[in-house]
Write a protein that holds these residues in place. Structure first.
Motif: not given
Length: 530
Positions: A287-299
């Motif tokens: 799940a960690v890469p998914v959460a990181i990808a979500a942060v980058l997507a928000l940016v």
């Protein structure tokens, strides 16, 4: 699909009020059932016995404990709160409350920074439903999960109280208490203190230096002292004893044992390269890469609406504090030798804070797209976690088959076997949870499992006096002076060899009625001959 997610993300809290509590309750049930049924782990032979031992014995002085005192006293308090004699159950319930605190902490920080409940729910799932937390780090009764909610709340409250407009001294006091409590549960949580401590002297920039000391530094410092009382009591009363257990063991005997006997692989990393590989598998899997990808997507959502896309924005004080804390938490994970997966869990605290900061930077009209991203990421994470959540669901309505119940029942079986043989006295074992579950006495030298016993030969001669222990070479002499009523073996043939040799040499007889099995072997109870 995108339009569906967009419409879903646009739900107000009123329309989603029924969905969020129901989903949260279901996830809570999954975590509870998994906690109650997760197999007993060797580390719990260290963390669980104080639940019983602290009734009559002093931490560090009377028995070995190589961690700061918070976890021992927390599990002990939970047992007395519920009035139960089931030691493993009490400790696992203590972990359950920490899960609740972690979810609540994420919700608290999210509300303060974002003011959106759907976002808070997504942040909880994206943080908690990862492979690391759903295995030993978050499911066994150890101190690995315990500092995380306090580190998260402390850092989040500091950001809210000092980095986002009006200074809030009371919030900063609570942040100091929370950060200190994190350290009381696990010493590596100190990684979150330096960045916050330095930032306290620098933010907010608009505040004069004298006012900053009074309104930011002072409340944070006082809160830190209050939260650190559990450590300060031991550090002031018996500093050499405390430091020998918490620091001396990990920098001496622990490294010596693993260097001599350890093998890399299976979650154990001895070399620097192996530690990097292990950390990478923790930080960039599940799940960690998914959460990181979500942060980058928000940016990215923010930047696509920004006309100054070609210019990098200046980093905010909040993002600088979070970045520095994350880097330190990642670095601290590499300090112990050997490295284990749980050592790299601390850095994951930054994920919900990064999500909150990224989402709070969105304009109101951007948040609909941002929520769509988060809902999609949450669905992916939940689907990936289904096998872990569902693993023990068939046992939900059968508490007699739960691991915590079986471990207590095994302890009772040992007591009954001794009673049938008319025996009383100490039980010699490297798995002390089992006899302690039945309130049977154990040797203080072996009361917290095999950890100091197996490492005693590597202890510096000048430090051995601080440990109440024995070793494979001296355990026979201990038994000669104080013979055991029985020996519980079968879980580690190599370390148990001196105990087995003593049993054979003195004619101890195996009782076939005690033959339960755990992941380390099948129990063998050798009782003293009449």
């Amino acid at each position: 699909m995108y339009q569906t997610l967009k419409r879903t993300a646009g739900l107000t809290f009123d329309r989603a009020a029924w969905a969020i509590p129901v989903a949260s309750a279901l996830l809570g049930v999954f975590v509870f059932v998994r906690l109650m049924n997760f197999e007993l782990r060797q580390d719990e032979q260290l963390y669980v016995p104080p639940v019983d031992l602290l009734d009559h014995h002093a931490l560090y002085r009377d028995f070995f404990y190589n961690q700061v005192p918070g976890s021992a006293w927390w599990f002990y308090a939970v047992r007395h709160l519920f009035g139960t004699h089931d030691l493993l159950l009490s400790a696992r319930l203590g972990v359950l409350f920490v899960w609740i605190a972690l979810a609540g902490g994420i919700c608290l920080v999210s509300y303060l920074l974002v003011r959106n409940w759907l976002f808070a729910f997504c942040a909880v799932v994206l943080t908690c439903a990862n492979e690391l937390f759903l295995n030993q780090t978050g499911m066994a009764a150890t101190n690995n999960l315990l500092p995380l909610p306090f580190a998260l709340i402390g850092t989040g409250l500091f950001i809210h109280g000092a980095c986002r407009g009006r200074v809030r001294p009371l919030v900063l006091f609570v942040a100091g208490v929370s950060l200190a409590l994190a350290v009381c549960f696990k010493i590596s949580a100190v990684a979150f203190v330096p960045a916050v401590g330095i930032a306290a002297f620098l933010v907010p920039k608009t505040l004069p230096a004298r006012q900053r000391l009074r309104m930011v530094v002072a409340p944070l410092l006082v809160g830190g002292i209050v939260g650190a009382i559990p450590i300060l009591v031991y550090l002031i009363a018996e500093p050499k004893l405390f430091l020998a257990h918490v620091l001396g063991y990990h920098t001496g005997a622990h490294i010596g044992y693993w260097t001599a006997h350890g093998q890399e692989g299976g979650g154990v990393a001895l070399s620097a390269l192996a530690k990097i590989r292990l950390a990478w598998s923790v930080w960039f899997s599940g799940a960690v890469p998914v959460a990181i990808a979500a942060v980058l997507a928000l940016v990215f959502v923010q930047r696509q609406f920004d006309r100054t896309f070609s210019r990098l924005p200046r980093a905010s004080a909040a993002s600088m504090v979070l970045a520095a804390s994350t880097v330190l938490a990642m670095a601290v994970g590499f300090l112990p030798t050997p490295g284990f997966p749980q050592y790299y869990a601390l850095a994951l605290v930054s994920l919900p804070l990064a999500l909150a900061l990224a989402f709070s930077a969105l304009a109101p009209f951007e948040r609909r797209q941002g929520l769509g991203v988060l809902v999609a990421a949450t669905v992916v994470v939940v689907v990936c976690a289904v096998p872990r959540f569902a693993e023990f669901l068939p046992l939900t309505l059968h508490p007699d088959k739960w691991t915590v119940t079986k471990v207590h029942r095994h302890g009772i079986a040992i007591r009954q076997a001794l009673s049938e043989h008319g025996l009383s006295g100490k039980i010699a074992t490297l798995a002390p949870i089992y006899p302690l579950e039945a309130s049977l006495p154990v040797y203080m030298e072996l009361a917290t499992g095999p950890f100091i016993y197996r490492s005693a030969e590597f202890v510096d001669p000048g430090m051995i006096r601080y440990y109440r222990t024995t070793s494979p070479a001296t355990v026979g002499s201990l038994f000669e002076k104080d013979p055991p009523a029985a020996l519980l073996l079968g879980f580690d043939p190599v370390l148990e060899r001196p105990l087995r040799d003593y049993a054979v040499r003195h004619g101890y007889v195996q009782d076939p009625s005690v033959d339960f099995t755990d992941r380390y072997g099948t129990a063998q109870l050798f009782v003293r001959p009449q």
